[in-house]
Design a protein around this motif. Structure first.
Motif, PDB file in Angstrom:
ATOM      1  N   LEU A 137       0.830  -1.207   0.000  1.00  0.00           N
ATOM      2  CA  LEU A 137       0.000   0.000   0.000  1.00  0.00           C
ATOM      3  C   LEU A 137       0.863   1.255   0.000  1.00  0.00           C
ATOM      4  O   LEU A 137       0.544   2.244  -0.676  1.00  0.00           O
ATOM      5  N   MET A 157       2.149   1.753  -3.534  1.00  0.00           N
ATOM      6  CA  MET A 157       1.095   2.260  -4.406  1.00  0.00           C
ATOM      7  C   MET A 157       0.804   3.731  -4.121  1.00  0.00           C
ATOM      8  O   MET A 157       0.633   4.526  -5.052  1.00  0.00           O
ATOM      9  N   ALA A 158       0.771   4.120  -2.864  1.00  0.00           N
ATOM     10  CA  ALA A 158       0.506   5.515  -2.510  1.00  0.00           C
ATOM     11  C   ALA A 158       1.652   6.418  -2.967  1.00  0.00           C
ATOM     12  O   ALA A 158       1.409   7.504  -3.521  1.00  0.00           O
ATOM     13  N   GLN A 216       1.375   6.758  -6.679  1.00  0.00           N
ATOM     14  CA  GLN A 216       0.026   7.097  -7.130  1.00  0.00           C
ATOM     15  C   GLN A 216      -0.470   6.125  -8.200  1.00  0.00           C
ATOM     16  O   GLN A 216      -0.907   6.505  -9.288  1.00  0.00           O
ATOM     17  N   ILE A 217      -0.396   4.829  -7.835  1.00  0.00           N
ATOM     18  CA  ILE A 217      -0.845   3.761  -8.726  1.00  0.00           C
ATOM     19  C   ILE A 217      -1.844   2.880  -7.991  1.00  0.00           C
ATOM     20  O   ILE A 217      -1.913   2.904  -6.764  1.00  0.00           O
ATOM     21  N   GLY A 218      -2.591   2.089  -8.709  1.00  0.00           N
ATOM     22  CA  GLY A 218      -3.637   1.259  -8.111  1.00  0.00           C
ATOM     23  C   GLY A 218      -3.300  -0.209  -8.026  1.00  0.00           C
ATOM     24  O   GLY A 218      -4.128  -0.998  -7.578  1.00  0.00           O
ATOM     25  N   ALA A 219      -2.063  -0.578  -8.446  1.00  0.00           N
ATOM     26  CA  ALA A 219      -1.681  -1.983  -8.412  1.00  0.00           C
ATOM     27  C   ALA A 219      -0.162  -2.112  -8.456  1.00  0.00           C
ATOM     28  O   ALA A 219       0.522  -1.233  -8.982  1.00  0.00           O
ATOM     29  N   THR A 242      -3.984  -5.426  -6.234  1.00  0.00           N
ATOM     30  CA  THR A 242      -4.689  -4.196  -6.566  1.00  0.00           C
ATOM     31  C   THR A 242      -5.411  -3.620  -5.347  1.00  0.00           C
ATOM     32  O   THR A 242      -5.567  -4.295  -4.313  1.00  0.00           O
ATOM     33  N   GLU A 243      -5.878  -2.398  -5.507  1.00  0.00           N
ATOM     34  CA  GLU A 243      -6.682  -1.783  -4.451  1.00  0.00           C
ATOM     35  C   GLU A 243      -7.936  -2.613  -4.182  1.00  0.00           C
ATOM     36  O   GLU A 243      -8.383  -2.730  -3.051  1.00  0.00           O
ATOM     37  N   ARG A 244      -8.492  -3.203  -5.213  1.00  0.00           N
ATOM     38  CA  ARG A 244      -9.673  -4.051  -5.051  1.00  0.00           C
ATOM     39  C   ARG A 244      -9.333  -5.279  -4.210  1.00  0.00           C
ATOM     40  O   ARG A 244     -10.117  -5.691  -3.357  1.00  0.00           O
ATOM     41  N   ASP A 245      -8.166  -5.864  -4.449  1.00  0.00           N
ATOM     42  CA  ASP A 245      -7.722  -7.002  -3.631  1.00  0.00           C
ATOM     43  C   ASP A 245      -7.635  -6.592  -2.162  1.00  0.00           C
ATOM     44  O   ASP A 245      -8.019  -7.352  -1.273  1.00  0.00           O
ATOM     45  N   TYR A 246      -7.114  -5.400  -1.922  1.00  0.00           N
ATOM     46  CA  TYR A 246      -7.003  -4.913  -0.546  1.00  0.00           C
ATOM     47  C   TYR A 246      -8.376  -4.850   0.109  1.00  0.00           C
ATOM     48  O   TYR A 246      -8.568  -5.341   1.228  1.00  0.00           O
TER      49      TYR A 246
END
Length: 77
Positions: free
Chosen positions: A29, A32-33, A36-39, A53-57
């Motif tokens: 995380l 990614m932060a 500035q990416i989502g995966a 991915t953020e969805r996995d999180y």
């Protein structure tokens, strides 16, 4: 269905960010932060083993009550 290799080859020389399967979810995380990416790609040594991915999180950590600071990527891959 495309393979990770084919997607990366199509991406070309753009930056690819990754974390190791021994890293914590929290570290992923942070990466990614910072970028500035989502995966991020997940590696095991020099081999790509998946993508996180953020969805996995949301689905694999938050909704299941896991702690991102103590859960390792290999535990959810």
């Amino acid at each position: 269905m495309p393979t990770v290799r084919s997607i990366l080859e199509e991406k070309g020389d753009a930056s690819i960010y990754s974390v190791d399967c021994s890293d914590t979810v929290y570290h992923a995380l942070e990466v990614m932060a910072e970028h500035q990416i989502g995966a991020v790609m997940v590696t095991d040594g020099d081999r790509y083993v998946g993508i996180f991915t953020e969805r996995d999180y949301a689905r694999r950590i938050i909704l299941k009550g896991h702690d991102s600071r103590t859960t390792h990527m290999r535990d959810i891959m």
